[in-house]
Design a protein around this motif. Structure first.
Motif, PDB file in Angstrom:
ATOM      1  N   ASP A  84       0.846  -1.194   0.000  1.00 40.49           N
ATOM      2  CA  ASP A  84       0.000   0.000   0.000  1.00 40.49           C
ATOM      3  C   ASP A  84       0.885   1.248   0.000  1.00 40.49           C
ATOM      4  O   ASP A  84       1.028   1.933   1.018  1.00 40.49           O
ATOM      5  CB  ASP A  84      -0.909  -0.007   1.230  1.00 40.49           C
ATOM      6  CG  ASP A  84      -2.031   1.014   1.145  1.00 40.49           C
ATOM      7  OD1 ASP A  84      -1.946   1.912   0.278  1.00 40.49           O
ATOM      8  OD2 ASP A  84      -2.978   0.922   1.940  1.00 40.49           O
TER       9      ASP A  84
ATOM     10  N   ARG B 207      -0.694   4.618   1.276  1.00 37.29           N
ATOM     11  CA  ARG B 207      -0.803   4.656   2.744  1.00 37.29           C
ATOM     12  C   ARG B 207       0.571   4.817   3.380  1.00 37.29           C
ATOM     13  O   ARG B 207       0.720   5.542   4.372  1.00 37.29           O
ATOM     14  CB  ARG B 207      -1.471   3.362   3.225  1.00 37.29           C
ATOM     15  CG  ARG B 207      -1.579   3.231   4.736  1.00 37.29           C
ATOM     16  CD  ARG B 207      -2.525   4.277   5.303  1.00 37.29           C
ATOM     17  NE  ARG B 207      -2.599   4.188   6.754  1.00 37.29           N
ATOM     18  CZ  ARG B 207      -1.728   4.757   7.585  1.00 37.29           C
ATOM     19  NH1 ARG B 207      -0.723   5.471   7.115  1.00 37.29           N
ATOM     20  NH2 ARG B 207      -1.888   4.638   8.891  1.00 37.29           N
TER      21      ARG B 207
ATOM     22  N   LEU C 287      -8.538   5.968   2.479  1.00 40.31           N
ATOM     23  CA  LEU C 287      -7.935   6.952   3.385  1.00 40.31           C
ATOM     24  C   LEU C 287      -8.993   7.897   3.931  1.00 40.31           C
ATOM     25  O   LEU C 287      -8.947   8.293   5.102  1.00 40.31           O
ATOM     26  CB  LEU C 287      -6.848   7.750   2.652  1.00 40.31           C
ATOM     27  CG  LEU C 287      -5.712   6.938   2.028  1.00 40.31           C
ATOM     28  CD1 LEU C 287      -4.707   7.863   1.360  1.00 40.31           C
ATOM     29  CD2 LEU C 287      -5.025   6.077   3.087  1.00 40.31           C
TER      30      LEU C 287
END
Length: 314
Positions: A91, A94, A130
């Protein structure tokens, strides 16, 4: 959606790759910048724009440290995920956000961006979780053309998230976001348009001309000095208007983009820039003045598109 008339940019802060020293020739300390932040906050200018890519995180570090004395609710943070610097983890969006959160001393970002349009289909969906997790309040895309912005908007809407903002290069000298219809699309869809390089890295600030070029061997000097002879008439008109309105020359360029219905990102490195920015916010140019500036900018016929920017007409 965003009440601020301007955002304060920190691209010229920090050092290292893509940092203020290499791009602008700046060498700013936290002490220098603390005075800038304190003045801005005292004057109600509290929207700060940065990116993990600026000085490989050093811009975020300086901004985060300077904002430490203030309550988090009293300022608004904008930072970015840059695909070209993504890691190879599961990810990467992130992961990059986690680094930004740490450097900025916060547990959420008010406005988080996909910094360029390398792969709209791949990266845009990564913004949705998010927002769902509360790590990001609003999302935007930067350096995208009209078709890419429309597609990003579709992807986000399908995930229950709104595209809040677009951030592109836009100035008197570079108006592709206007001529391609992107600016109109943003206005029609309630998307805030944040132009960057409004002053073209200082070339529209009235301090440099063919006889007074940028000094040093930094990127800015090498790129902009050859253009200066073509800007004599435009700069002369800006100087004339600044004298008539009793503002700084840079305020003319800033007022022009504000009157185009945008929220400009103004690079701030010195305390006195805060007062100038306040003047630009309150300045109103006449339609004749706006058209005169645009005509002279067209006549200058310079290309200020940066190496990282796509041609919006394609």
């Amino acid at each position: 959606m965003f009440d601020a008339k301007v955002a304060l940019g920190t691209w010229s802060w920090g050092s290292g790759k893509n940092g203020g020293d290499q791009v602008f020739g700046n060498h700013l300390t936290q002490k220098d910048l603390q005075a800038v932040v304190d003045s801005a906050m005292a004057n109600g200018l509290n929207l700060w724009d940065t990116a993990a890519a600026y000085g490989q995180g050093s811009s975020e570090t300086l901004l985060g440290d300077c904002l430490k004395p203030y309550d988090r609710k009293d300022y608004f943070l904008s930072t970015k995920f840059t695909p070209m610097f993504a890691d190879s983890g599961d990810d990467p969006v992130r992961d990059m956000l986690a680094g930004s959160l740490k450097r900025l001393h916060t547990d959420y970002i008010d406005l988080y961006w996909i910094h360029n349009s390398d792969d709209v289909e791949k990266w845009t969906p990564e913004l949705i979780p998010l927002v769902k997790k509360g790590l990001v309040k609003h999302v935007g895309v930067s350096n995208h053309n009209l078709a890419q912005v429309k597609r990003a908007n579709e992807i986000l809407n399908a995930g229950g998230v709104e595209l809040a903002a677009v951030q592109n290069h836009y100035s008197l000298l570079y108006r592709q976001s206007e001529t391609t219809g992107l600016l109109d699309y943003c206005h029609q869809n309630g998307i805030t348009f944040f132009p960057y390089m409004v002053l073209e890295q200082g070339i529209l600030a009235g301090k440099h001309d063919a006889a007074h070029p940028f000094e040093g061997e930094n990127d800015r000097a090498q790129r902009y000095n050859p253009m200066l002879p073509q800007l004599n008439e435009l700069l002369a008109k800006m100087i004339e208007l600044a004298a008539q309105h009793h503002v700084a020359v840079a305020d003319i360029a800033t007022a022009w983009v504000i009157q185009k219905g945008t929220t400009p990102i103004i690079g701030v490195t010195k305390q006195h820039y805060i007062a100038d920015t306040k003047h630009a916010i309150s300045l109103t140019l006449t339609s004749a003045e706006m058209k005169a500036l645009e005509s002279l900018a067209d006549q200058a016929n310079v290309d200020t598109r940066a190496v990282w920017e796509q041609n919006m007409n394609q």
